[in-house]
Design a protein around this motif. Structure first.
Motif, PDB file in Angstrom:
ATOM      1  N   GLY A  86      -6.583  17.760 -38.867  1.00  0.00           N
ATOM      2  CA  GLY A  86      -5.730  16.584 -38.963  1.00  0.00           C
ATOM      3  C   GLY A  86      -5.396  16.212 -40.397  1.00  0.00           C
ATOM      4  N   ARG A  87      -4.964  14.992 -40.574  1.00  0.00           N
ATOM      5  CA  ARG A  87      -4.538  14.529 -41.888  1.00  0.00           C
ATOM      6  C   ARG A  87      -5.704  14.029 -42.740  1.00  0.00           C
ATOM      7  N   GLY A  88      -6.725  13.488 -42.095  1.00  0.00           N
ATOM      8  CA  GLY A  88      -7.885  13.035 -42.840  1.00  0.00           C
ATOM      9  C   GLY A  88      -7.785  11.609 -43.348  1.00  0.00           C
ATOM     10  N   PRO A  89      -8.734  11.195 -44.187  1.00  0.00           N
ATOM     11  CA  PRO A  89      -8.862   9.782 -44.583  1.00  0.00           C
ATOM     12  C   PRO A  89      -7.783   9.276 -45.532  1.00  0.00           C
ATOM     13  N   LEU A  90      -6.899  10.160 -46.003  1.00  0.00           N
ATOM     14  CA  LEU A  90      -5.764   9.664 -46.787  1.00  0.00           C
ATOM     15  C   LEU A  90      -4.643   9.144 -45.880  1.00  0.00           C
ATOM     16  N   THR A  91      -4.853   9.197 -44.573  1.00  0.00           N
ATOM     17  CA  THR A  91      -3.865   8.694 -43.620  1.00  0.00           C
ATOM     18  C   THR A  91      -4.042   7.189 -43.470  1.00  0.00           C
ATOM     19  N   VAL A  92      -3.464   6.463 -44.383  1.00  0.00           N
ATOM     20  CA  VAL A  92      -3.553   5.007 -44.390  1.00  0.00           C
ATOM     21  C   VAL A  92      -2.187   4.445 -44.764  1.00  0.00           C
ATOM     22  N   PRO A  93      -1.918   3.189 -44.422  1.00  0.00           N
ATOM     23  CA  PRO A  93      -0.660   2.578 -44.843  1.00  0.00           C
ATOM     24  C   PRO A  93      -0.503   2.644 -46.365  1.00  0.00           C
ATOM     25  N   GLY A  94       0.682   3.011 -46.787  1.00  0.00           N
ATOM     26  CA  GLY A  94       0.946   3.114 -48.220  1.00  0.00           C
ATOM     27  C   GLY A  94       0.844   4.515 -48.768  1.00  0.00           C
ATOM     28  N   VAL A  95       0.327   5.466 -47.960  1.00  0.00           N
ATOM     29  CA  VAL A  95       0.258   6.870 -48.376  1.00  0.00           C
ATOM     30  C   VAL A  95       1.126   7.688 -47.427  1.00  0.00           C
ATOM     31  N   ASN A  96       2.157   8.300 -47.962  1.00  0.00           N
ATOM     32  CA  ASN A  96       3.071   9.106 -47.155  1.00  0.00           C
ATOM     33  C   ASN A  96       2.523  10.524 -46.972  1.00  0.00           C
ATOM     34  N   TYR A  97       2.675  11.046 -45.771  1.00  0.00           N
ATOM     35  CA  TYR A  97       2.213  12.397 -45.451  1.00  0.00           C
ATOM     36  C   TYR A  97       3.413  13.267 -45.126  1.00  0.00           C
ATOM     37  N   HIS A  98       3.476  14.452 -45.761  1.00  0.00           N
ATOM     38  CA  HIS A  98       4.564  15.388 -45.540  1.00  0.00           C
ATOM     39  C   HIS A  98       3.967  16.762 -45.233  1.00  0.00           C
ATOM     40  N   HIS A  99       4.230  17.286 -44.040  1.00  0.00           N
ATOM     41  CA  HIS A  99       3.720  18.606 -43.667  1.00  0.00           C
ATOM     42  C   HIS A  99       4.814  19.633 -43.898  1.00  0.00           C
ATOM     43  N   LEU A 100       4.674  20.440 -44.940  1.00  0.00           N
ATOM     44  CA  LEU A 100       5.636  21.486 -45.292  1.00  0.00           C
ATOM     45  C   LEU A 100       4.930  22.830 -45.204  1.00  0.00           C
ATOM     46  N   ALA A 101       4.745  23.321 -43.991  1.00  0.00           N
ATOM     47  CA  ALA A 101       4.000  24.563 -43.785  1.00  0.00           C
ATOM     48  C   ALA A 101       4.683  25.729 -44.494  1.00  0.00           C
ATOM     49  N   LEU A 102       3.901  26.457 -45.285  1.00  0.00           N
ATOM     50  CA  LEU A 102       4.429  27.641 -45.957  1.00  0.00           C
ATOM     51  C   LEU A 102       4.063  28.930 -45.239  1.00  0.00           C
ATOM     52  N   THR A 103       3.127  28.861 -44.289  1.00  0.00           N
ATOM     53  CA  THR A 103       2.785  30.019 -43.469  1.00  0.00           C
ATOM     54  C   THR A 103       2.734  29.579 -42.012  1.00  0.00           C
ATOM     55  N   ALA A 104       2.917  30.528 -41.120  1.00  0.00           N
ATOM     56  CA  ALA A 104       3.037  30.208 -39.706  1.00  0.00           C
ATOM     57  C   ALA A 104       1.705  30.128 -38.980  1.00  0.00           C
ATOM     58  N   SER A 105       0.681  30.796 -39.515  1.00  0.00           N
ATOM     59  CA  SER A 105      -0.593  30.856 -38.810  1.00  0.00           C
ATOM     60  C   SER A 105      -1.735  30.519 -39.760  1.00  0.00           C
ATOM     61  N   VAL A 106      -2.934  30.505 -39.207  1.00  0.00           N
ATOM     62  CA  VAL A 106      -4.103  30.069 -39.959  1.00  0.00           C
ATOM     63  C   VAL A 106      -4.288  30.883 -41.228  1.00  0.00           C
ATOM     64  N   SER A 107      -4.287  30.210 -42.341  1.00  0.00           N
ATOM     65  CA  SER A 107      -4.624  30.747 -43.654  1.00  0.00           C
ATOM     66  C   SER A 107      -3.614  31.744 -44.206  1.00  0.00           C
ATOM     67  N   LEU A 108      -3.254  32.782 -43.426  1.00  0.00           N
ATOM     68  CA  LEU A 108      -2.375  33.827 -43.941  1.00  0.00           C
ATOM     69  C   LEU A 108      -1.347  34.210 -42.891  1.00  0.00           C
ATOM     70  N   PRO A 109      -0.165  34.655 -43.294  1.00  0.00           N
ATOM     71  CA  PRO A 109       0.859  35.031 -42.320  1.00  0.00           C
ATOM     72  C   PRO A 109       0.502  36.323 -41.601  1.00  0.00           C
ATOM     73  N   GLU A 110       1.143  36.525 -40.456  1.00  0.00           N
ATOM     74  CA  GLU A 110       0.826  37.679 -39.622  1.00  0.00           C
ATOM     75  C   GLU A 110       1.181  39.005 -40.283  1.00  0.00           C
ATOM     76  N   ASP A 111       2.157  38.980 -41.194  1.00  0.00           N
ATOM     77  CA  ASP A 111       2.645  40.245 -41.739  1.00  0.00           C
ATOM     78  C   ASP A 111       1.816  40.763 -42.908  1.00  0.00           C
ATOM     79  N   ILE A 112       0.718  40.088 -43.232  1.00  0.00           N
ATOM     80  CA  ILE A 112      -0.111  40.553 -44.340  1.00  0.00           C
ATOM     81  C   ILE A 112      -0.877  41.800 -43.889  1.00  0.00           C
ATOM     82  N   SER A 113      -0.961  42.766 -44.738  1.00  0.00           N
ATOM     83  CA  SER A 113      -1.575  44.036 -44.359  1.00  0.00           C
ATOM     84  C   SER A 113      -3.088  43.975 -44.478  1.00  0.00           C
ATOM     85  N   HIS A 114      -3.757  44.891 -43.767  1.00  0.00           N
ATOM     86  CA  HIS A 114      -5.210  44.983 -43.879  1.00  0.00           C
ATOM     87  C   HIS A 114      -5.610  45.361 -45.299  1.00  0.00           C
ATOM     88  N   GLU A 115      -4.781  46.150 -45.972  1.00  0.00           N
ATOM     89  CA  GLU A 115      -5.085  46.527 -47.343  1.00  0.00           C
ATOM     90  C   GLU A 115      -5.169  45.306 -48.249  1.00  0.00           C
TER      91      GLU A 115
END
Length: 255
Positions: free
Chosen positions: A67-96
């Protein structure tokens, strides 16, 4: 999920860095590892210090995990700009890339591709920083890869040299021994179980490290392809007016 209460270990102010015509102001832009599980008192101190905006670069899956965590309070804006589609790393990353065979050149090429394919998100993020009335903290999971690319975009817009951008990125290397246990506590089985000291990290390949050469490689590739690091982001919507506003907010000009 077990309640977590873990202060960031890769949180740092981007103030004091040399850029065209001056240095970056402290207390305006911060980069971090995951801020969603920090102690409430830590979050309150950040708010007291002026944080009014959070830019979350994690994937949708990661954002759902904690989730967003304890910074989710009035007066603090939250913007979710995902740079990858899946957990931690994108699917197209190679095993190498995830093996001990990965090199800074491999990492730099992935970063360059990430910047090109996510240029619109990066342009929007830079615009949000420019328009924020207070301090902004931007983060991913480790505060290294996605956060490093976003930092490179903003610093490039301010006229930082390639060496300055690479040196800022490499600071994360000093935080890795503390960072991996924190990530393991947050992400559970998605992180390796073995103890990762400095020697173990060195043997895991460049993708698991934070080598200045990786960021140098990214910048070199983008200059070769586009003429500058910033050009793909400009084409995606980062305007001269927004860059001027970024400088106004973030740069203390030389006397």
């Amino acid at each position: 999920m077990e309640t977590l209460d873990l202060a960031p270990v890769n949180l740092r102010d981007l103030g004091g860095l040399p850029v065209t015509g001056g240095t970056t102001r402290p207390g305006v832009l911060l980069r971090s590892d995951d801020v969603s599980v920090m102690p409430a008192a830590f979050a309150q101190q950040m708010i007291d210090d002026g944080v009014t905006s959070v830019i979350d670069l994690r994937s949708p899956e990661e954002a759902l995990m904690t989730g967003r965590g304890p910074l989710t309070v009035p007066g603090v804006n939250y913007h979710h700009l995902a740079l990858t589609a899946s957990v931690s790393l994108p699917e197209d990353i190679s095993h190498e890339m995830m093996s001990s065979a990965s090199t800074p050149a491999h990492v730099g090429a992935w970063y360059a591709n990430l910047l090109e394919t996510q240029a619109r998100q990066l342009a929007l993020g830079a615009t949000l920083v420019a328009m924020s009335e207070g301090a902004t903290v931007f983060h991913c999971a480790a505060g290294k890869d996605r956060t490093g690319v976003f930092a490179a975009v903003v610093l490039s817009a301010l006229g930082a040299t390639a060496a300055t951008i690479s040196a800022d990125y490499a600071v994360t290397a000093t935080r890795l021994p503390q960072l991996f246990p924190r990530l393991r506590a947050i992400m559970g089985g998605l992180m390796p179980e073995r103890v990762l000291d400095e020697e173990a990290i060195k043997g895991m390949g460049a993708m698991m490290g934070a080598h200045a050469e990786s960021m140098e490689s990214m910048q070199r590739i983008l200059v070769e392809r586009h003429g500058s690091v910033l050009e793909p982001v400009r084409r995606a919507g980062l305007s001269d007016a927004t860059i001027a506003k970024l400088r106004e907010r973030l740069v203390a000009e030389d006397a």
